[in-house]
Design a protein around this motif. Structure first.
Motif, PDB file in Angstrom:
ATOM      1  N   ILE A 176       0.815  -1.380   0.069  1.00  0.00           N
ATOM      2  CA  ILE A 176       0.212   0.061   0.035  1.00  0.00           C
ATOM      3  C   ILE A 176       0.800   1.315   0.149  1.00  0.00           C
ATOM      4  O   ILE A 176       0.299   2.330  -0.632  1.00  0.00           O
ATOM      5  N   ASP A 177       2.336   1.190   0.673  1.00  0.00           N
ATOM      6  CA  ASP A 177       2.864   2.272   0.268  1.00  0.00           C
ATOM      7  C   ASP A 177       2.642   3.582   1.188  1.00  0.00           C
ATOM      8  O   ASP A 177       2.881   4.723   0.777  1.00  0.00           O
ATOM      9  N   CYS A 178       2.147   3.472   2.366  1.00  0.00           N
ATOM     10  CA  CYS A 178       1.718   4.791   3.179  1.00  0.00           C
ATOM     11  C   CYS A 178       3.236   5.226   3.632  1.00  0.00           C
ATOM     12  O   CYS A 178       4.013   4.517   3.865  1.00  0.00           O
ATOM     13  N   LYS A 179       3.230   6.429   3.138  1.00  0.00           N
ATOM     14  CA  LYS A 179       4.472   7.365   3.340  1.00  0.00           C
ATOM     15  C   LYS A 179       5.193   7.237   4.845  1.00  0.00           C
ATOM     16  O   LYS A 179       6.363   7.579   5.135  1.00  0.00           O
ATOM     17  N   PHE A 180       4.384   7.024   5.693  1.00  0.00           N
ATOM     18  CA  PHE A 180       4.764   7.050   7.179  1.00  0.00           C
ATOM     19  C   PHE A 180       5.177   5.621   7.789  1.00  0.00           C
ATOM     20  O   PHE A 180       5.321   5.688   9.012  1.00  0.00           O
TER      21      PHE A 180
ATOM     22  N   SER B 224      -6.515   0.278   5.311  1.00  0.00           N
ATOM     23  CA  SER B 224      -6.271   1.700   4.816  1.00  0.00           C
ATOM     24  C   SER B 224      -7.099   2.276   3.750  1.00  0.00           C
ATOM     25  O   SER B 224      -6.841   3.537   3.435  1.00  0.00           O
ATOM     26  N   GLY B 225      -8.326   1.502   3.485  1.00  0.00           N
ATOM     27  CA  GLY B 225      -9.167   2.264   2.827  1.00  0.00           C
ATOM     28  C   GLY B 225      -9.874   1.593   1.410  1.00  0.00           C
ATOM     29  O   GLY B 225      -9.885   2.364   0.452  1.00  0.00           O
ATOM     30  N   LEU B 226      -9.478   0.027   1.242  1.00  0.00           N
ATOM     31  CA  LEU B 226      -9.747  -0.508  -0.041  1.00  0.00           C
ATOM     32  C   LEU B 226     -11.459  -0.503   0.080  1.00  0.00           C
ATOM     33  O   LEU B 226     -12.288  -1.238   0.307  1.00  0.00           O
ATOM     34  N   ALA B 227     -11.896   0.674  -0.608  1.00  0.00           N
ATOM     35  CA  ALA B 227     -13.437   1.103  -0.381  1.00  0.00           C
ATOM     36  C   ALA B 227     -14.347  -0.199  -0.629  1.00  0.00           C
ATOM     37  O   ALA B 227     -15.267  -0.609  -0.196  1.00  0.00           O
TER      38      ALA B 227
ATOM     39  N   SER C 161      -7.565   3.580   8.598  1.00  0.00           N
ATOM     40  CA  SER C 161      -6.647   4.360   8.724  1.00  0.00           C
ATOM     41  C   SER C 161      -6.727   5.552   7.830  1.00  0.00           C
ATOM     42  O   SER C 161      -6.603   5.557   6.592  1.00  0.00           O
ATOM     43  N   LEU C 162      -7.317   6.772   8.478  1.00  0.00           N
ATOM     44  CA  LEU C 162      -7.822   7.733   7.494  1.00  0.00           C
ATOM     45  C   LEU C 162      -6.731   8.696   7.320  1.00  0.00           C
ATOM     46  O   LEU C 162      -6.194   9.152   6.222  1.00  0.00           O
TER      47      LEU C 162
ATOM     48  N   PRO D 143      -1.054   6.891  -1.006  1.00  0.00           N
ATOM     49  CA  PRO D 143      -1.311   6.819  -2.392  1.00  0.00           C
ATOM     50  C   PRO D 143      -2.286   6.209  -2.724  1.00  0.00           C
ATOM     51  O   PRO D 143      -2.964   6.202  -3.784  1.00  0.00           O
ATOM     52  N   ILE D 144      -2.776   5.134  -1.960  1.00  0.00           N
ATOM     53  CA  ILE D 144      -4.193   4.340  -2.101  1.00  0.00           C
ATOM     54  C   ILE D 144      -5.376   5.386  -2.399  1.00  0.00           C
ATOM     55  O   ILE D 144      -6.196   5.085  -3.172  1.00  0.00           O
ATOM     56  N   ASN D 145      -5.144   6.655  -1.655  1.00  0.00           N
ATOM     57  CA  ASN D 145      -6.028   7.609  -1.946  1.00  0.00           C
ATOM     58  C   ASN D 145      -6.594   7.965  -3.368  1.00  0.00           C
ATOM     59  O   ASN D 145      -7.618   8.368  -3.665  1.00  0.00           O
TER      60      ASN D 145
END
Ligand code: SF4
Length: 364
Positions: free
Chosen positions: A120-124, A207-210, A227-228, A241-243
């Motif tokens: 998913i590559d969340c930057k934090f 992470s929000g896979l809607a 995780s918003l 970036p999943i956003n």
């Protein structure tokens, strides 16, 4: 003639076990006995399955084995938190974190992983830097609980050590990207033949896979955490970036479609990053975004680490953010990272995001 490879009994579900036993000429009910030995009692040696006949145990030993994870490392913090590096049979490592609850409620939590690494590559998050190595199989997700219970002494005797009452799937990986294994694992975890933990005490964090959010709620009645971490698409695009695939509105619409019981709430995780997403305006936007959703917010001040450019906000900033959300009537908690002295907790759980990579280095 070459011998056929032995079957791993731990990797079979009840139906699979029954089918395997049929090839040995054994009745179906034996499947339940073997399943309970492996998944409820954590037995890894067929010889210890003492309610099976000696003849069957010998047959099983010749044709099958019980594959098991091993504990590669345990780090214990002063507050009782234990961080486990668990080595799978395939040789890779995942983490699980036991978090004791010192409050009057005394509900202990185990955080488990759903994948090795994460795509998913969340930057934090440092798990992100591993990329996705592979999905965990259902039994590997479940076995994290078994091996930790064994270490705590509660596998055979639930009174012998601190019990695990809550499960949170917030460790390495995006659970909804490993959907079928995760759903099978959740069903196993709550089954009486396995850990018998009620779905009401299990939380899956995404992470929000809607599209998969309402589907999850329809398949299993677990709790949902999202995780918003941002209140505008511009910021969320940058840090998650999943956003770009599923934006804030799509994620929140999916949350509204998540089937909920009375008094159930969706947890929104919000990792607070200094000068990124921590302004008063962010707090006000957050309240607005959550309107109409039974929600609680976990604010997680970022825990700085050398691999990340992000900073932890000041105590005043954290307090101001929390106050604005609380004043709106939304339940909000600032999560104190647990096990500080061992950098414990999972990617999203406590924003102690250096854990997985650090552990992989330790045990490699
Ligand atoms: S925070 Fe979770 S979803 Fe995001 S990269 Fe880390 S493990 Fe994956």
């Amino acid at each position: 003639m070459t011998e056929s490879p032995k079957t791993d009994l731990a990797a079979l579900d009840l139906e699979g076990l029954a089918a395997f036993l049929k090839t040995l000429g054994e009745p179906k009910y034996r499947a339940g006995q073997i399943f309970r030995w492996i998944h409820r009692r954590g037995v890894t040696d067929v010889a210890m399955m003492t309610d099976l006949s000696k003849a069957l145990r010998e047959k099983l030993s010749a044709r099958a084995f019980v594959g098991a994870m091993s504990i590669a490392r345990v780090e214990r913090a002063a507050d009782g938190t234990r961080k486990y590096a668990l080595r799978t049979k395939k040789g890779d490592v995942v983490e699980a974190v036991f978090i004791p609850d010192a409050s009057a409620e005394g509900r202990n939590t185990l955080c488990i992983s759903s994948q090795v690494g994460c795509a998913i590559d969340c930057k934090f998050c440092l798990t992100a830097s591993l990329g996705l190595l592979r999905n965990l199989e259902a039994h590997e997700i479940v076995e994290q609980i078994t091996r930790v219970k064994e270490d705590l002494g509660t596998l055979v005797d639930p009174e012998a050590g601190p019990p695990i009452q809550n499960i949170v799937m917030m460790g390495m990986g995006e659970p909804l990207q490993n959907y079928s294994n995760v759903v099978s694992a959740l069903k196993m975890i709550s089954s009486q033949d396995c850990h018998n933990i009620s779905p009401r005490r299990i939380t899956v964090s995404t992470s929000g896979l809607a599209p998969r959010i309402p589907r999850l709620g329809n398949d299993v009645s677990v709790n949902l955490a999202v995780s918003l971490n941002a209140t505008t698409d511009a910021v969320r695009d940058r840090i998650m970036p999943i956003n770009k695939k599923y934006n804030i509105e799509q994620v929140l619409d999916a949350c509204r479609a998540f089937p909920m019981k009375q008094r159930q709430r969706i947890t929104f995780e919000y990792v607070l990053l200094a000068d990124e997403n921590d302004s008063d305006a962010d707090a006000r936007r957050l309240v607005k975004l959550l309107e109409g959703i039974p929600a609680k917010v976990n604010v997680i001040p970022f825990n700085e680490h050398p691999y990340s450019p992000f900073k932890r906000p000041s105590a005043e900033r954290i307090e101001s953010f929390q106050r604005i959300v609380a004043d709106s009537g939304v339940a909000v908690f600032v999560r104190t990272p647990r096990g500080d002295d061992i950098s414990a907790a999972c990617g999203q759980l406590g924003a102690e995001v250096d854990a997985p990579r650090k552990m992989l280095r330790i045990v490699d």
